[in-house]
Write an enzyme that holds these catalytic residues in place. Structure first.
Site, PDB file in Angstrom:
ATOM      1  N   THR A 193       0.820  -1.216   0.000  1.00 33.04           N
ATOM      2  CA  THR A 193       0.000   0.000   0.000  1.00 33.04           C
ATOM      3  C   THR A 193       0.852   1.262   0.000  1.00 33.04           C
ATOM      4  O   THR A 193       0.412   2.304  -0.503  1.00 33.04           O
ATOM      5  CB  THR A 193      -0.984   0.019   1.185  1.00 33.04           C
ATOM      6  N   MET A 234      -2.945   5.210  -1.530  1.00 34.62           N
ATOM      7  CA  MET A 234      -4.283   4.627  -1.542  1.00 34.62           C
ATOM      8  C   MET A 234      -4.252   3.263  -0.852  1.00 34.62           C
ATOM      9  O   MET A 234      -4.390   2.218  -1.487  1.00 34.62           O
ATOM     10  CB  MET A 234      -4.784   4.502  -2.975  1.00 34.62           C
ATOM     11  N   HIS A 235      -4.051   3.283   0.466  1.00 36.52           N
ATOM     12  CA  HIS A 235      -3.916   2.038   1.226  1.00 36.52           C
ATOM     13  C   HIS A 235      -5.113   1.115   1.005  1.00 36.52           C
ATOM     14  O   HIS A 235      -4.967  -0.030   0.566  1.00 36.52           O
ATOM     15  CB  HIS A 235      -3.774   2.350   2.719  1.00 36.52           C
ATOM     16  N   ASP A 236      -6.303   1.602   1.319  1.00 31.40           N
ATOM     17  CA  ASP A 236      -7.481   0.732   1.321  1.00 31.40           C
ATOM     18  C   ASP A 236      -7.884   0.278  -0.078  1.00 31.40           C
ATOM     19  O   ASP A 236      -8.462  -0.799  -0.248  1.00 31.40           O
ATOM     20  CB  ASP A 236      -8.658   1.444   1.994  1.00 31.40           C
TER      21      ASP A 236
END
Length: 306
Positions: A193, A234-236
């Site tokens: 991520t 944009m981790h999620d």
């Protein structure tokens, strides 16, 4: 393209959660059956309000259930310093009358799973409290879970403590239970991520895309996981990307344990990449990402939104 993968999304919106919810709603390969909220980035009252605001923004007919207000055993430590006091600073959403379901998240998940014609995929992009509660109260539901795809953890450094990633560190006891559960788990942690950067050039093109692009651009201006000048992480969104484009990720089967006791290490995911502990693998851990392919997919999926 016909949606083929039915999913339940457990989330704590959160600015990057908003991008992930957009992808879950509008990727044509996915059929989002239920959204559940959990305390994490901000309180569960705020994450629920934020999720309802997003559903109203998109006029999306997806049921939503409010989940756990606190971790299993610990007080909540939130990330308002990253997402703003409301959890989604930067955009003025219009008022609405939407309400969550009149049952807690783990029961709503149970009901959807038990009524589904085949096992479903759970996607968790916040602390794992709701998933742990589901497994504690209704262990028989595990047979109805095809796999759990989560954003959380790290094989190396953390982003909340030196070694622990935020989602796991907020509720390490819940995460430990989930990783011990026997579920098929895909872990999209900081190893990938942190690579999932949307460049300034990409971000500057969002307002011209559609009203979703305008809304996300406004939110990203207030997102403190990067900046509009250097790019934002944009981790999620990685968890949704894996569902649709798994070939963008390099995965390795590993044994993963969650530390719950250490004074300095609670919430750390111990990822045994080299098999030194001699334990059987319990997760597929994402270790590398095709960044160009990821950005191309993000552009495509945002273009599907209104």
């Amino acid at each position: 393209m016909t949606a083929s993968l039915h999913i339940i999304l457990d989330t704590d919106p959160g600015i990057d959660d908003a991008a992930a919810i957009a992808a879950a709603l509008f990727a044509p390969q996915l059929d989002l059956q239920l959204i559940t909220t959990v305390a994490g980035n901000v309180s569960v009252e705020k994450t629920t309000r934020n999720a309802l605001q997003l559903l109203h923004f998109w006029d999306a007919d997806v049921p939503l259930a409010q989940g756990a207000a606190t971790p299993l055993l610990r007080p909540l430590r939130d990330a308002a310093y990253v997402h703003g006091e409301s959890g989604m600073e930067g955009y003025d959403f219009v008022d609405h009358q939407r309400q969550p379901l009149a049952k807690p998240a783990f029961i709503a998940i149970r009901d959807v799973l038990m009524n589904a014609p085949e096992p479903m995929t759970l996607v968790a992009i916040g602390p794992l409290t709701n998933i742990a509660l589901l497994l504690m109260h209704y262990p028989e539901c595990a047979c109805n879970i095809r796999r759990l795809v989560l954003m959380g953890g790290s094989a190396g450094r953390g982003n909340f403590t030196p070694n622990a990633e935020f989602n796991i560190a907020v509720d390490p006891e819940a995460a430990a239970l989930v990783f011990r559960s026997g579920l098929e788990i895909v872990m999209c942690g900081l190893d990938v991520t942190n690579q999932a950067m949307l460049s300034p050039d990409f971000l500057n093109k969002l307002p011209a895309l559609n009203r979703t692009g305008k809304m996300l651009h406004s939110l990203f201006n207030h997102y403190r996981s990067g900046s509009m000048r250097t790019g934002v992480r944009m981790h999620d969104l990685c968890a949704i990307a894996w569902l649709v484009r798994p070939e963008l990720f390099t995965l390795q089967s590993c044994f993963v344990a969650v530390e719950t006791q250490g004074e300095y290490t609670a919430g750390t995911t111990v990822v045994d990449i080299e098999g030194r502990l001699g334990q059987p693998a319990n997760a597929q851990v994402a270790l590398a990402l095709d960044v160009d392919g990821f950005r191309q997919w993000v552009a495509e999926v945002f273009a599907y939104a209104p």
